[in-house]
Design an enzyme around this catalytic site. Sequence first.
Site, PDB file in Angstrom:
ATOM      1  N   CYS A 385       6.500  -6.418 -31.920  1.00 34.08           N
ATOM      2  CA  CYS A 385       5.383  -7.016 -31.175  1.00 34.08           C
ATOM      3  C   CYS A 385       4.120  -6.157 -31.301  1.00 34.08           C
ATOM      4  O   CYS A 385       3.503  -6.117 -32.351  1.00 34.08           O
ATOM      5  CB  CYS A 385       5.788  -7.292 -29.731  1.00 34.08           C
ATOM      6  SG  CYS A 385       4.829  -8.631 -29.016  1.00 34.08           S
ATOM      7  N   HIS A 519      10.565 -10.363 -30.204  1.00 34.38           N
ATOM      8  CA  HIS A 519      11.372  -9.310 -29.575  1.00 34.38           C
ATOM      9  C   HIS A 519      12.858  -9.491 -29.903  1.00 34.38           C
ATOM     10  O   HIS A 519      13.593 -10.088 -29.107  1.00 34.38           O
ATOM     11  CB  HIS A 519      11.178  -9.338 -28.059  1.00 34.38           C
ATOM     12  CG  HIS A 519       9.829  -8.885 -27.622  1.00 34.38           C
ATOM     13  ND1 HIS A 519       9.537  -7.561 -27.356  1.00 34.38           N
ATOM     14  CD2 HIS A 519       8.680  -9.561 -27.446  1.00 34.38           C
ATOM     15  CE1 HIS A 519       8.268  -7.449 -27.021  1.00 34.38           C
ATOM     16  NE2 HIS A 519       7.722  -8.651 -27.064  1.00 34.38           N
ATOM     17  N   GLU A 521      15.192  -7.475 -29.704  1.00 34.26           N
ATOM     18  CA  GLU A 521      16.082  -6.765 -28.771  1.00 34.26           C
ATOM     19  C   GLU A 521      16.603  -7.682 -27.665  1.00 34.26           C
ATOM     20  O   GLU A 521      17.656  -7.434 -27.083  1.00 34.26           O
ATOM     21  CB  GLU A 521      15.365  -5.541 -28.175  1.00 34.26           C
ATOM     22  CG  GLU A 521      14.257  -5.809 -27.154  1.00 34.26           C
ATOM     23  CD  GLU A 521      12.890  -6.095 -27.770  1.00 34.26           C
ATOM     24  OE1 GLU A 521      12.828  -6.516 -28.938  1.00 34.26           O
ATOM     25  OE2 GLU A 521      11.872  -5.927 -27.046  1.00 34.26           O
TER      26      GLU A 521
HETATM   27  N1  GLN Z   1      -0.220  -6.727 -26.183  1.00 28.32           N
HETATM   28  C1  GLN Z   1       0.192  -7.463 -27.325  1.00 28.32           C
HETATM   29  C2  GLN Z   1      -0.064  -8.954 -27.184  1.00 28.32           C
HETATM   30  O1  GLN Z   1      -0.236  -9.474 -26.116  1.00 28.32           O
HETATM   31  C3  GLN Z   1       1.639  -7.218 -27.642  1.00 28.32           C
HETATM   32  C4  GLN Z   1       2.557  -7.748 -26.596  1.00 28.32           C
HETATM   33  C5  GLN Z   1       3.932  -7.127 -26.665  1.00 28.32           C
HETATM   34  O2  GLN Z   1       4.141  -6.119 -27.302  1.00 28.32           O
HETATM   35  N2  GLN Z   1       4.867  -7.735 -25.999  1.00 28.32           N
HETATM   36  O3  GLN Z   1      -0.098  -9.645 -28.156  1.00 28.32           O
END
Ligand code: GLN
Length: 547
Positions: A385, A519, A521
């Site tokens: 992410c 994600h 995970e």
């Molecule tokens: N802050 C980033 C976004 O909103 C990444 C979000 C995250 O890592 N879950 O795109």
Amino acid sequence: MSSLNPNTKFIFITGGVVSSLGKGLASASLASILQSRGFKVRLRKLDPYLNVDPGTMSPFQHGEVFVTDDGTEADLDLGHYERFSGVSARKSDSTTTGKIYQRVIDRERHGDYLGATIQVIPHVTNEIKDFIVNDLEDEDFVLCEIGGTVGDIEGQPYLEAIRQLAYDLGRDRTMFLHLTLLPYIPTAGELKTKPTQHSVKKLQEYGIQPDMLLCRSQMPIPENEKRKIALFCNIKEENVIQALDVSNIYQVPLAYSKEGMDKAVCRHFNLPCPDADLSGWEDIVNILKSPEGEVRVAVVGKYVKLLEAYKSLSEALNHGAIANKHKVKIKWIDSEELENKNPEDFFSDVHGILVPGGFGLRGTQGKIEAVKYARTHNIPFLGICFGMQMAVIETMRNVLEISNANTTELDENCEAVVGLMTEWDKDGAKQIRHKDGDLGGTMRLGAYETVIKEGSLAQSIYQTTNISERHRHRYEVNIKYQDALNKAGMIISGTSPNGDLPEIVEIPNHPWFIAVQYHPELKSRPFAPHPLFVEFIKASIKHSRLV
Ligand code: GLN
């Protein structure tokens, strides 16, 4: 309640004495051992706080935000539930006081209660009861965990609601399980039962008589103490179960089973108790007892002072290691501490580097340093992410020398390699977002599909070109930088089905460098380790043999 399967039983789990006793893990473990005897389970969490969901809370407050396939931002206990039961959680498995009140107030405005004065009892408690019995199938057991500790003001409507449900459904279909702590007082050389007695008294004040006590303890509970607890708390002695501290969480289901907890549940409900098959847990515990080796992985994030903020991540790394018959040692590095220091001091002893998700400016330079170190030292790298966004920015800045390459999350006037998503598709419908819109529940959340490029590392990891993964982000790498990235040696190896949103990037000239917008995970489980983590650990083990 009429559509409720008459055979479904409800186990209500409360906690007493102190917080952080691991109610989530206890609930998940009980669910798992009931499953091992062939029962179908579902797990639910009721959180007494006023936020509609934990999505807007700092990870330092609440730990990780778990995301379900259907896009709910939920308590991290849902992660324990999924990992231990293998049952994917849904929106209907997680609620909060904020959600409950939102519904009550919406219905009041709509006129659903016309004429009535709206009160905690019955309107709020009815809403809680509806949540508990709603959206079920043919489960044998529904385990409902009430967040917080008995005695908290916020928790009272929940206790009243479960008391009423036991009355509505009948005591033969309900069970109250209370988790407590028996503190050990070294000067007295004794485990103390008084706090447990008080906690049960408190429950009784609310009209709840627990049927079973699960007592956390750092040493075996003497029989006479068990007898004392049973007598004073009005509970059958065989239903006072000891929960001894164990060295890793995978031992918990085995420990509960050894204590006869699942058998006691069957006895309570007058159900036959088929033989249990716990060989899966035994295999995992055996691997951890004598692993073939240890692999060290650095995780570079800004919430490392509260490891609960990375619960699913550390679990997924464990799953990946177990699949490789190894033990993983995670070196938690505060990304802020990396800034303006020699990265060698942090990374010379690790075999893989992972930059996880995150939000906001603090510590970003350190994350970029971590990506750079992994890229230039051929160390296996996994970005997740925000970690993927940082990986792309690192390549733009350090390979293409576009020094103001950044994300608009951090700098409105940058070369916006990563920018706010204002439009995307969800199940055929357009999702629209505005710069000044609400922050709660408005990210790109939950399961979305990704199409993977043939011949990529991603394809070799997943062994397929079509995947679905869970998302939680507001910003996105802009696809228009694809050619520039290609020139810098980075490819976009996965995108949304319409090709607009980059989902995976990798560096083909690096031994193992991959970063993903979603994600992974969140979907990894002990008995179904996520392929990205299995392969990341495998690559890290390989790297450990080179150095
Ligand atoms: N802050 C980033 C976004 O909103 C990444 C979000 C995250 O890592 N879950 O795109």
